[in-house]
Scaffold this motif. Structure first.
Motif, mmCIF file in Angstrom:
data_model
loop_
_atom_site.group_PDB
_atom_site.id
_atom_site.type_symbol
_atom_site.label_atom_id
_atom_site.label_comp_id
_atom_site.label_asym_id
_atom_site.label_seq_id
_atom_site.Cartn_x
_atom_site.Cartn_y
_atom_site.Cartn_z
ATOM 1 N N THR A 1 0.845 -1.194 0.000
ATOM 2 C CA THR A 1 0.000 0.000 0.000
ATOM 3 C C THR A 1 0.881 1.244 0.000
ATOM 4 O O THR A 1 1.725 1.424 0.879
ATOM 5 N N SER B 1 -2.533 -0.158 -3.921
ATOM 6 C CA SER B 1 -2.206 -1.306 -3.077
ATOM 7 C C SER B 1 -2.060 -2.540 -3.964
ATOM 8 O O SER B 1 -1.896 -2.406 -5.182
ATOM 9 N N PRO C 1 -4.367 -5.104 1.480
ATOM 10 C CA PRO C 1 -3.823 -4.578 2.738
ATOM 11 C C PRO C 1 -3.995 -3.066 2.910
ATOM 12 O O PRO C 1 -3.049 -2.289 2.889
ATOM 13 N N GLY D 1 -6.981 -0.544 5.283
ATOM 14 C CA GLY D 1 -8.197 -0.573 6.082
ATOM 15 C C GLY D 1 -8.462 0.759 6.739
ATOM 16 O O GLY D 1 -7.876 1.786 6.374
ATOM 17 N N ALA E 1 -7.573 1.859 9.557
ATOM 18 C CA ALA E 1 -6.386 2.452 10.192
ATOM 19 C C ALA E 1 -5.502 3.174 9.179
ATOM 20 O O ALA E 1 -4.627 3.952 9.562
ATOM 21 N N ASP E 2 -5.732 2.931 7.899
ATOM 22 C CA ASP E 2 -4.979 3.613 6.839
ATOM 23 C C ASP E 2 -5.746 4.794 6.264
ATOM 24 O O ASP E 2 -5.214 5.528 5.427
ATOM 25 N N MET F 1 -9.659 -3.136 10.114
ATOM 26 C CA MET F 1 -8.646 -2.163 10.495
ATOM 27 C C MET F 1 -7.508 -2.111 9.487
ATOM 28 O O MET F 1 -7.030 -1.025 9.122
ATOM 29 N N ASP F 2 -7.074 -3.253 8.998
ATOM 30 C CA ASP F 2 -5.888 -3.318 8.148
ATOM 31 C C ASP F 2 -6.167 -3.876 6.758
ATOM 32 O O ASP F 2 -5.236 -3.992 5.960
ATOM 33 N N MET F 3 -7.394 -4.256 6.473
ATOM 34 C CA MET F 3 -7.695 -4.930 5.208
ATOM 35 C C MET F 3 -9.091 -4.612 4.729
ATOM 36 O O MET F 3 -9.970 -4.259 5.516
ATOM 37 N N SER G 1 -3.507 7.637 6.481
ATOM 38 C CA SER G 1 -2.655 7.474 7.661
ATOM 39 C C SER G 1 -1.181 7.648 7.313
ATOM 40 O O SER G 1 -0.733 7.356 6.200
ATOM 41 N N ARG H 1 1.037 5.794 8.371
ATOM 42 C CA ARG H 1 1.701 4.494 8.204
ATOM 43 C C ARG H 1 1.709 4.027 6.745
ATOM 44 O O ARG H 1 2.417 3.079 6.400
#
Length: 368
Positions: A7, A248, A280, A282, A284-285, A313-315, A359, A361
């Motif tokens: 991602t 991604s 990948p 979600g 959180a991103d 959260m992540d996917m 995000s 990250r």
């Protein structure tokens, strides 16, 4: 750019140059250009964008909070930086880092004067915010005499600019309201300058103000979303280039049988046999849960793949039943062809929210 392997947010600084030059072409040579780089430069990278704007010849930058300005100073950005919504607790840091505050109430004005005195400042540049109808921050017309008295009797500060913010400049159905804001601001600024005995810079135009109200460009304009490729109107979007592409990859492909469920809370139960891809990225991103259950989508091999079930959260999982693709293939969340506007429209939000939610990250890479 080569195909992404994880991602990634690609930031095209060539597109930023294009947008800057397009916006500058709308201005008189004497009108200064302020680039708004708050919120990590609308979700991209404030340091890289600020440095590039400095290289291109921008006159000013703006951030929302002192912390954002400090990060730019730490990275070597030397342009003047206006802090649009500073809090008094950060005024000492603001002065230490040569940032310039927007002062919008008597509380912040009085506290800044006190701190600037304590730090032995002389003619420290400040910017006075006037409320002309957005009703968010700012002094009113009735406050101007008292503000000018404080400025004239305190040598620690010097008013560099007086400014306001348009509430609906992108909506031409509200042109009467906008024109009234502009007229009101000009009158307040004229009275203010007469009381001060000198002429600060005046600015009121945001992106849509620049594009729709050239008579209001005044001494400086503040451009935010247009630098990042969006003009708040298809008429102008065609002349701008989105600088950010969120991409991604497919991590895994699943064959789902009729009656099986997908993801948390069994938010989707397959009505027929189907195929899904897990990606990948979600919430959180920055891809909110609101995009789940088929509201949001991505593009794989230039075909739309709706999000299946809830955003994790992540996917995310997306429906690829009718798409020919493999694990490792590239996935487009948004880019020049499938823009953040398109994704935003699927849930009734705006590109600003999509972009600024990305995000830290998420890996950044740059096209220079």
């Amino acid at each position: 750019m080569s195909k992404v392997l994880e991602t990634t947010l690609e930031i095209d600084l060539k597109a930023l140059t294009h947008n800057f030059n397009y916006l500058k072409s709308k201005l008189r040579p004497t009108t200064k250009f302020l680039g708004v780089v708050k919120a990590f430069a609308y979700g991209s990278d404030a340091v890289e964008v600020a440095k590039h704007l400095q290289h291109l010849g921008a006159d000013y930058l703006a951030v929302a909070y002192v912390k954002e300005g400090v990060a730019l100073r730490d990275a070597g950005v030397t342009l003047p930086i206006l802090v649009l919504h500073p809090q008094p607790v950060n005024f000492k840091t603001l002065i230490d880092r040569c940032l310039e505050p927007s002062l919008y109430s008597f509380k912040v004005l009085n506290e800044f004067i006190e701190i600037s005195k304590n730090l032995n400042q002389s003619n420290y540049p400040v910017h006075i915010k006037i409320n002309t109808g957005l009703n968010r921050l700012g002094f009113t017309a009735d406050d101007i005499e008292a503000v000018s008295d404080k400025a004239k009797t305190n040598e620690s500060i010097k008013i560099k600019s007086v400014f306001s913010h348009l509430a609906a400049s992108e909506d031409l159905n509200e042109s009467e309201f906008t024109l009234n804001q502009i007229s009101q601001f000009k009158l307040i600024a004229k009275n203010f300058s007469e009381l001060l005995g000198y002429q600060p810079w005046l600015h009121i135009c945001n992106t849509s103000g620049v594009l729709n109200y050239p008579e209001a460009h005044l001494d400086m304009v503040r451009c935010g979303i247009s630098l990042y490729g969006f003009g708040n109107n298809p008429k102008y979007d065609q002349y701008l280039k989105p600088i950010a592409s969120l991409k991604s990859v497919i991590s895994q492909i699943h064959l789902i049988k009729k009656g099986e469920s997908i993801g948390y809370n069994r938010a989707l139960v397959a009505e027929n046999d189907m195929k899904t891809a897990t990606i990948p990225i979600g919430h959180a991103d920055g891809l909110s849960r609101i995009y789940g259950k088929g509201k949001g989508f991505v593009f794989i091999n230039d075909q739309k793949a709706p999000i299946a079930g809830n955003v994790c959260m992540d996917m995310i999982m997306v429906d690829i039943t009718h798409i020919n693709c493999d694990e490792g293939d590239e996935v487009i969340v948004f880019d020049n062809n499938h823009t953040a506007n398109d994704l935003a429209a699927s849930t009734g939000t705006i590109s600003y929210e999509i972009l600024t939610a990305i995000s830290n990250r998420v890996k950044r890479c740059y096209i220079k």
